[in-house]
Design an enzyme around this catalytic site. Sequence first.
Site, mmCIF file in Angstrom:
data_model
loop_
_atom_site.group_PDB
_atom_site.id
_atom_site.type_symbol
_atom_site.label_atom_id
_atom_site.label_comp_id
_atom_site.label_asym_id
_atom_site.label_seq_id
_atom_site.Cartn_x
_atom_site.Cartn_y
_atom_site.Cartn_z
ATOM 1 N N GLU A 1 40.017 45.981 40.730
ATOM 2 C CA GLU A 1 39.439 45.297 41.646
ATOM 3 C C GLU A 1 40.224 44.019 42.086
ATOM 4 O O GLU A 1 40.426 42.999 41.331
ATOM 5 C CB GLU A 1 38.021 44.818 41.168
ATOM 6 C CG GLU A 1 36.913 44.089 42.238
ATOM 7 C CD GLU A 1 36.475 43.147 41.800
ATOM 8 O OE1 GLU A 1 35.393 42.870 42.495
ATOM 9 O OE2 GLU A 1 36.719 42.467 40.844
ATOM 10 N N ASP B 1 38.247 44.223 36.255
ATOM 11 C CA ASP B 1 37.579 43.343 36.963
ATOM 12 C C ASP B 1 38.204 42.255 37.553
ATOM 13 O O ASP B 1 39.036 41.522 36.565
ATOM 14 C CB ASP B 1 36.387 42.732 36.326
ATOM 15 C CG ASP B 1 35.451 41.703 37.188
ATOM 16 O OD1 ASP B 1 34.714 42.358 38.082
ATOM 17 O OD2 ASP B 1 35.390 40.600 36.636
HETATM 18 C C1 GLC Z 1 33.926 40.788 40.180
HETATM 19 C C2 GLC Z 1 32.450 41.776 39.879
HETATM 20 C C3 GLC Z 1 31.494 40.749 40.228
HETATM 21 C C4 GLC Z 1 31.530 39.702 39.307
HETATM 22 C C5 GLC Z 1 32.576 38.837 39.534
HETATM 23 C C6 GLC Z 1 32.917 37.940 38.462
HETATM 24 O O1 GLC Z 1 34.016 40.712 41.402
HETATM 25 O O2 GLC Z 1 32.519 42.955 40.667
HETATM 26 O O3 GLC Z 1 30.224 41.653 40.340
HETATM 27 O O4 GLC Z 1 30.446 38.782 39.942
HETATM 28 O O5 GLC Z 1 33.824 39.845 39.249
HETATM 29 O O6 GLC Z 1 32.853 38.605 37.072
#
Ligand code: GLC
Length: 579
Positions: free
Chosen positions: A303, A241
Amino acid sequence: MLKFAKFSRLALTLGLCLAAIPALAQQTHSPKAVPSHAPQTKQDPWWKHAVIYEIYPRSFQDSNRDGVGDINGITSRLDYLHDLGIGAIWITPMYPSPLVDFGYDVADYTALDPLYGTLADFERLMAEAKKRNIRVIMDFVPNHTSDQHPWFKESRSSRTNPKRDWYIWRDGKGPGQPPNNWQSWFGHSAWQFDPTAGQYYYHHFYVEQPDLNWRNPEVRKAMYDAMRFWLNRGAAGFRLDAVSRLFEDPNLRDDPILPGKNAYGDPNIQHKYTDNLPEIHEVLREMRKVVDAYPGNPVLISEADEPNIKELTKMYGTHNDEVQLPMDFQIADVNKLSAPDFRKLLDEVENSPAHGQPHYFFSNHDQPRAWDRYGDGVHNDQIAKLMAALLLTPRTTPLMYYGEEIGMRTTPPTRKEDVQDPIGKIGWPEEKGRDGERTPMQWDTAKDAGFSAADHTWLPIPPSSAEYNSILSFYKRLFELRQSEPALQNMREGSYVSLDRDDPNVLAFLRKNPANGDSVLVVLNMSGEAHTVKFDLASLGIKGTSTKTLLAAPEPEQTSMPLEHFAIAPFGVFIGSVH
Ligand code: GLC
């Protein structure tokens, strides 16, 4: 990464097509079960040819009637995923959490929240998934913890606590003034004053999500140990993440201010000193070493919303020693049906020698579903089929989002009091939050679409679950083709050759069979008008003058189409064999 700026949720146009048969996962013919993946080697790992399916556990299947999905619910739906041909599931966080950010605020990295189940439930899920050749990828949240994590509780207790340096604590510029102008991705200052020891802590996301200090070796060790905890229990890897946010400028330089204001009413800002700092690559290499020490080729998915393909390429690492599958947000967020735009990006990926295995997706739990972003409000069914073909036929590891295969819509709340996602509460009405793309999976015609037998579900079942579409049967046929056509299989390196590079409406490409057997021609009409295209494939070693239909929507009248004079319907999809 969250994408608020590029696509306004206010612009959502809901699809039409009201009819009698609902858009449900259990409709249509029962497919022939396909093996999820072939035997793998280090050179030909499973993640190159599996389709990965993202599950938002709160919304997939409730097994204990509390209106929230859970682990046993996922286990009960493994046959469905297997029959579809899914090779791996990525489950968004199920760790203990106060649920401020629905699990992305982790209070313990090595346990499960009782809301979702127990470790024994998890073990059963792993065992049942294994029987069906489905791998399980965990979500890992390295950038921040919950403010309820014991590490943070210790850290905030005093300036001299041994865990003080596990987070980013700084003095303010002056009384009531944060250390600098950095902004939270979720609105307002990224610094929160904590009176206990009179300092500010940094939070890239919500106030309740303090950032970990990745410059501290003890933090790294604790986090790598947490990864090992899940690898020891059979996890096939991690979706990392928000990894581009791991480091901040140690000199605390102010971020540059840009013109205008964002949805939260703050000045627009370039997150120059808090995003994509070069130090992240060292951490990614260390994480890769952690997973590489395990058998079975565990995968890292990142991500990170990279600004272009060149930056995205860096995520693979100079020596292919970082992330195997960086999520490609460039392709996910084209946000308009444009043959030139998609072609340009696909070509760029294909022509970049440093680029590893591509990882395309169109929908996830942070942004409106592709159904709404790419649909025109009139031909959404047809366009959803086109997007399905665009996801499942290029040379990529496709990543789907639950419900995409049944054409689930984005259904944002209509009243502020119904909003669950805090960013919707902070940003209402301009930013309605992410509830719309997180509504429960629609399984059948039972109460609450078969998701739950509770009186109340955590988010409502969208009224559109009663609308008919034929997306699922199209997906199933696409999955079958991925199994039956060697040229579509990444593991045999069926190459991608872009065709008709100047066509403004029709995206066409060839998946070239390296063994000189049948190649596969993919033609996607991204416009609302019919077009006739001429394909000259002789220079690619294709001697035939026609293409035999493998799968098309709408269904063509002929089983074979002339390459010289190839007609394609508005938003038409054609997949055919050529040799
Ligand atoms: C990422 C996740 C999202 C979350 C953010 C903070 O972007 O996909 O859902 O709110 O991280 O952890």
